[in-house]
Structure formats: structure tokens, C-alpha cells
Design an enzyme around this catalytic site. Structure first.
Site, PDB file in Angstrom:
ATOM      1  N   LYS A 285       0.852  -1.203   0.000  1.00  0.00           N
ATOM      2  CA  LYS A 285       0.000   0.000   0.000  1.00  0.00           C
ATOM      3  C   LYS A 285       0.885   1.248   0.000  1.00  0.00           C
ATOM      4  O   LYS A 285       0.606   2.228  -0.689  1.00  0.00           O
ATOM      5  CB  LYS A 285      -0.925  -0.025   1.218  1.00  0.00           C
ATOM      6  N   ASP A 301      -4.831   5.669 -15.190  1.00  0.00           N
ATOM      7  CA  ASP A 301      -5.907   5.003 -14.453  1.00  0.00           C
ATOM      8  C   ASP A 301      -5.302   4.203 -13.297  1.00  0.00           C
ATOM      9  O   ASP A 301      -4.749   3.120 -13.483  1.00  0.00           O
ATOM     10  CB  ASP A 301      -6.647   4.083 -15.435  1.00  0.00           C
TER      11      ASP A 301
END
Lengths: 445, 445
Positions: A285, A301
């Protein structure tokens, strides 16, 4: 438009004008006037640019503003970069900048493109012996290349196009399931629309080809295309970023321990992320904090990038760390290998005024160069997070950064902010402690 | 500040004023004046709000605007919602809205919270028999609960706090590696700062406790804490969303096939995502399109959500679909089970003016209600994507949406746009075809 009695269901909403949509939404809120003002305040002052932003999506009534910052001092393969980052989370840009600056003293980031293959599939159901499909593959392939030629012409002119076609048998996993796997080189574009257009064309060729081909009989003449779609999993569109220095050069990072001890703890932190999935998720993360921030800034994206990277992290059957470290003969080496299907042309890259400026700030890189920049930033953020975690912990830094947010929430004045910053240099930041501090400041007993 | 000769390396950047940073960045670009204007144009007109946004992050010079839209007509557990979505990708809000509207006719979305456990770990190295650690666990636990009491007081008052403490032996995976796993209930907050503050306190307790405890001797008295940090992997903070209808009621979704055939194809598409990782990644990416859009709109951290959800998708050793489908006795049921560690208080939820408005639009839900809304939107987007994929393909819809982007890029006038929209109702949209169309329009031969 019509709305039902409770006013929350609406018919014909998408056909309404933007201003009607905005008014209808504001009416759903108690403070309609205030909401209208808040939503309009975020509009771009230039009408044509606001219209452009509105048309990226549907039912748009405003823009959500995410902080746009920069991390300077990235040296990647000897070249300096000022990296644009779009992120709402505190500490991410600071961590990237600090890591960039540290590594700029030790040769910066070294990066390399390992591969650039993208792929997509025509998923179909067909009942028959796989050898028969394999036998017609060359014929089908020729047909596909011919029929997609108009779609691929421009891409081929730029050095890309369809690079491989293969029929795969998945009947062991699902009854009658096969796919045509197509590989693509999409050069500087992410290529989603290009790939999907090719695949839909290929699906229509397949639908015509199978029933009329003389080698098939009976039920073999029936082919049911389920769907034709690119894969966001691109394990062969891969980039590697690394940093390296003498262990002794790590000294400045941890005032309380020897560089050897710091290196050992850092290594353990990586090993833990390699064996413990609970840690791996958070470890990765932190990598995506940096990666997504550059992806958004450059009009890419981030959901495609996240889906791909995390699938890659689980490729060996256990979700694990995307980065790795070695300490050998007094040399600390740290690296990240990650698939990144991103582009510098097409999509929003040239359309969003700030995506365009972001790419300019990076020197208008091609997709390969951007892959390397993004990977370097991901590694920088991972390095910054681990450095904090194995030394003073992340809360000191993180809560300091968050101090401003808390102060704003408590409507602190500029004077109060200055006093709070001074006080919390030596005290633990939490919502309660800041709130207490302000109360004491405001009502001295 | 100082910069080196090529002007790209800079010292003291973070200490510079915002305007100096902005000017320095603009100077890196050829068109400095234009860049300055572009960057400033995105500033919020109210100085205090811009300052607030700037302080979310570091080195901020502008805001990146992402379209803010709404998907109306979501019925979740009988309650109607207008869902705010922040996303730059075309078709996502349209797909969510269409799916919401369709399902509103068939009872809407049913959702349930399965669990709300969050966790974090103090990762440490310790060399000794694990039984000895287990033996002191009750004593350590009491100490931990006492010492963290000031940190957990407010959370306990709201019904949360530390709910479990366990020492785990990971020495099989990594030499001497153990962890204290702590479970938390964080009620309406995502809880990252709260969890990390508790864990750092627990780490300092552990550091003091082990060396002084009489049951340890020799090397057992040495404990090396590597790091203390929440886990973004929260498989036990889980929500389920589902929709269901008679197969015959699916008729309107596919004009070209029977509802039975549509349902069969839809089921195959889900089965394929369950067996084929290349498809699973993209299948789940479509789920996160919706999930992230609501997460961003409500001030939640989408990177944490992505990392968690994708890890969860790989929990059984193979990365697979997060959604599932059944067709039984003429009933079509479709559901999504996903971990979502999100909040409706703390972080940016109340700080970002539009996050605050988003939560208001949703009726100021608690975290559990927001988990259910977000899961429903994820399922809606997944449904919309599969519906398009198994019927007319996604390119027709997607490229129609993208048509406006292409027209804007080619600087089409409003008249040209209207003509293009009319023409491309029956023609394939691609950059080339639109460009060709405009050329023909502008230079009729």
C-alpha cells in the site's frame, strides 16, 4: 424528470442539464444554499475547461479537488526529475521527497524496462477436440491480422500492434471454456481502447469463422463468445527500480543506531512483508501511495495499476511484498519489480490541463520513461515508510503532518497554529491532545 | 534555496513559500507563464479553503480536479440513496446509475455487515521458547490495556477500543520473528492513526517489559521491535451486497437474446473470472471503479481499500473474482463480499468541503452504513460492466462516452459535436474515425 414522493428517486436525471442536476442534488441537502455554493466554488473559472472536465464523466456537478504537489530531486538513471504527485494523504510527498534527496547523494535510482507486453482475450465456449482448434489457428491468425489491419494501422506506424495470437484450452477449469489470447505492443499509450476495439473485431471474426469452416461438424460449428476484453493483469509489462549504497552511508538515517543495525532492521522489515500477508498488504500500500499519486497527476488510471500490481504480488500463491532487499559485502541494495501498464498519450494525458502540465514537468516522457519514473517513486515511498517504521515510528511524522488538519478542524487561528506547531515538536499529536492544547490556550486557568 | 546548474536539483524546497514553489516549478517548463496560469486556475477562490487543501499534503502548488458526479436511484435495504462518485474514467457513473435504476425495480440492493474487526501488529524479533511468551501473555495484556487507556478512552466511550491481544509465533517463516497481534473496533472511523498510536505505545511497553521480567534469562531478555503498524488487510471487516430477481425479469437487459441466454452468459462471465486470473484482475478492477469513486468522494483512502480487497481476492492461493452468481429455480442472484475498512469521521471526511457534502448527500451515515453503500456501488459497477461485456461489448458505450473527449481534443465546435454525436450513433468511434469525420466536415470535397 419525475421524482417519487420521498424525492430521492428520479427519472430522466442523466438527460437533465448540469445546472438542473446540481439544483436537484442541492435540494436533497438540508443546507441547499450552502451546498450549492460549496459545489460551485470548486468549478474551474474558465467555462470551456469546466465543460471539458464535466465531459470526462457523467452526471457531473462539480470537481473534487485533490492536492497537487511536487517531489523534487529525483535522480533516475542520472537524470534529474521534479515529480508531480496528486494525493490527499499527508506525509506521502514528504516521504518521496526525502527519499529522493537521500538517494540523490548515492547515485539516485537505477531503473530498467524488463518487458512491455499487454494482452487481452476473446473468452468463448466451444465443445470439441482442442486439436481441431489448434489446427485452424494459423488460418484464423491470418484472418485476424487482415481484419484488424485498419484498426492497428496507426499503432503499427508507431511501432506497435498485435504481436502474438494464441488459442488456449481452459476446459479443465470450466466446461467448454477457451480463449484467444492476443498480445499487444501499445507503445506510448496505455492502449485500453485500442486493445478492446481489436478484440471485439476478433470476436466477430471468430463468430463467423467457426460455423463456416469445413473442418468443424455438428456442435463444433457452434461458438459462443462470452466477452472480449483487455486484461489489466500485465505481468509482462514490467519495470524494475533499484537503489544501492554502502551500508555505512545509511548512517544519517538513524541517529540512534549504527548503520549496520539500521540496515538489519530494514532488512527484517522487508523479510516480514515477504512472509506475512498482513504486513505485505500495508507494505505494498505504501508503494502504491507514490505510484498512484504520479499516475493520477499524469492522467493514468490508478485502478488498473492497483489491480495489476496486487495480482502480481499474489502470483506465487501467497500475497507478498513487491520490493526486496539485499545486504552483501557491506552493500545495501533495495529494489522494486512491478508491472505498470501506463501511457503518455491518449486517455486524459493530453486532455486534463494539469495532466498535460505534469507530463511537461517530467520532460514529456514516453510510456517507458514514465514507467521508470513511477517505479522509482513507488520505491522511494516504500523506502521512506520503512525508514520511519524501523526508526522513530510513523506516528511522529504522520501526526505532525496531520496536526495542521486537526488544527484546521478545530478552527485554530494562525497564531494558535504557530504555538501548536512549536508545542507539538516535543509532544505526541492526537486529536485529543491538540484539542486540549487549544482549550488551554483559549482559556488559560 | 539553492539549485544546481541544470536547475532541476533544489535544496530547501520544502521550506519555500507556496508561491516560491509554484514559481520555481513553472520555471522548469518552457511555457512558464501558461503553466502558472493553468496551475493557479485550479486554486479554490476562497483563500482559507485553498489553505486547508494545501495543508492536507506537502509541497502543494495547486489542486488536481477530478469530476464529481452522482449516481441516483440506489435502493439499499429499502432506503433510497443519491451516491456521490469522484472518477475521471468515462462510463463508470453511467454504469452505476443504470444498474441502480434497473435493480430499483427488483427490490434494490440487500446488504449486510459480516464483521468490523481491524488489526495491527507489533512485529518483533525474540529468541526463546514460545511457551515462555505465551505464559506472560495475560500479564502483558493487562499492562497494555492499562497503558493504552488514555489513548483508547474516547474510542471506548464510543463503543470501540482494543478487542483482542495475541502473541504469535512466526519463527517457522523467519528466524526469531514474532508479533503481538492487536484487534480493534474503531466504530465510525477508519482508525489508522488511532491504531498506530496504540501500537507504538504497545511496542514501548514490550521493550520495557521483556528485559525486566523474571521469567526471562540470557538472550531471552533481548527483544528487538522491528515495527509497529496497522494492517490494511482486514478480511474480518467484511460486508456483503447482493441483488436478486427472476431470470425472466432480466429480459430488458438484452434485446437480442432470451433472458435465460443472457443469464447463462452472465454466469459464464463470472465463472471465467473465478478460474482465470487474467480475467479476475479486470473483473475486480471494475468493482473498484465504483468503490474508489465513492471512497474518494467521502474522503476515504482508496489505496488502503484497493490493497485490502485485492489481497482478499488472493486469499485462497489464487487471485480470483470478488463477486459470485447463482441461477437456481429460475432465480438470478448476484453478490459481492468485500472487506472495507472505511470511516465517516476523522481523516478528511469532515475536512474536505466536498467529502463533507458527499456524506450529507448520503444522509450522514455511520461507517457500517457507508460500507454497505460502497459495496452496493461496487456490485452495481460490476453488474454494469458484465452486462455490457456479454451483450453488445463495452466499446460501443465506452467509445461513445469517450467521443466527447476525442472531440474536445480535436477542438470541435458545438455544431461539429452535435453532428458527430448524430453520426456516431451508427458508426464505430475511434480517434481515427472521429478525426476523419471532422476533416470531412471541415473540408467537404
Amino acid at each position: 424528470m419525475t421524482t417519487n414522493t420521498n424525492g430521492k428517486l428520479v427519472s430522466g436525471f442523466s438527460k437533465m442539464s448540469k445546472i438542473d442536476k446540481l439544483n436537484w442534488v442541492a435540494q436533497q441537502l438540508t443546507d441547499s444554499e450552502g451546498a450549492l455554493e460549496d459545489l460551485k466554488d470548486f468549478w474551474h473559472p474558465k467555462e470551456e475547461i469546466q465543460k471539458l472536465l464535466d465531459e470526462f464523466s457523467e452526471n457531473t456537478i462539480s470537481n473534487f479537488a485533490v492536492p497537487f504537489g511536487v517531489a523534487p530531486n529525483f535522480i533516475i538513471n542520472g537524470k534529474p526529475y521534479v515529480v508531480p504527485m496528486v494525493i490527499e494523504e499527508s506525509s506521502v510527498i514528504a516521504a518521496a521527497s526525502n527519499a529522493a534527496k537521500f538517494w540523490s547523494k548515492y547515485g539516485g535510482f537505477k531503473t530498467e524496462i524488463i518487458s512491455t507486453i499487454k494482452s487481452g482475450n476473446v473468452h468463448f465456449m466451444w465443445d470439441g477436440p482442442f486439436e481441431k482448434l489448434q489446427a485452424i489457428q494459423p488460418e484464423l491468425e491470418e484472418l485476424i491480422l487482415d481484419a484488424t489491419a485498419p484498426i492497428t494501422a496507426n499503432m503499427r506506424a508507431r511501432g506497435g500492434g498485435i504481436t502474438a495470437i494464441e488459442i488456449l484450452d481452459h476446459t479443465q477449469e470450466l466446461k467448454n471454456y477457451h480463449k484467444i489470447r492476443v498480445e499487444f505492443e501499445t507503445v506510448d499509450s496505455m492502449g485500453a481502447n485500442f486493445i478492446n476495439s481489436c478484440l471485439e473485431e476478433i470476436a466477430s471474426i471468430l463468430r463467423d469463422f467457426i460455423p463456416q469452416h469445413p473442418s468443424f461438424e455438428g456442435k463444433e460449428k457452434e461458438v459462443k463468445v462470452i466477452m472480449s476484453i483487455l486484461s489489466n493483469y500485465t505481468p509482462d509489462c514490467l519495470v524494475k527500480a533499484s537503489v544501492s549504497c554502502q551500508v555505512s552511508e545509511l548512517a544519517e538515517l538513524d541517529k540512534d543506531h549504527s548503520p549496520e543495525e539500521f540496515a538489519w532492521k530494514f532488512e527484517q522489515a522487508v523479510r516480514i512483508a515477504q512472509v506475512d500477508t498482513y504486513r505485505a498488504t500495508t507494505h505494498n500500500k505504501g508503494i502504491f501511495n507514490g505510484i498512484d499519486a504520479v499516475a493520477i497527476a499524469t492522467g493514468n488510471d490508478f485502478r488498473a495499476i492497483e489491480a495489476c500490481g496486487h495480482t502480481f504480488a499474489s502470483r506465487n500463491g501467497k500475497y507478498t511484498s513487491l520490493s526486496d532487499v539485499s545486504i552483501e559485502n557491506g552493500v545495501f541494495t533495495y529494489w522494486l519489480t512491478i508491472p505498470l501498464a501506463i501511457g503518455t498519450v491518449g486517455g486524459l494525458t493530453a486532455l486534463h490541463p494539469l495532466a498535460k502540465r505534469s507530463l511537461e514537468l517530467l520532460g514529456n516522457p514516453g510510456a517507458k520513461e514514465l514507467m521508470q519514473i513511477v517505479a522509482a517513486v513507488g520505491l522511494a515511498n516504500n523506502f521512506g515508510a520503512l525508514k520511519s517504521l524501523v526508526t522513530k515510528g510513523i506516528q511522529i511524522g504522520h501526526m505532525k503532518m496531520h496536526l495542521m488538519n486537526i488544527l484546521n478542524q478545530l478552527e485554530a487561528s494562525e497564531t494558535e497554529k504557530a504555538e501548536a506547531v512549536h508545542y507539538f515538536t516535543h509532544h505526541k499529536v492526537s486529536f485529543n491532545s491538540v484539542s486540549q492544547f487549544l482549550q488551554n490556550l483559549r482559556n488559560p486557568s
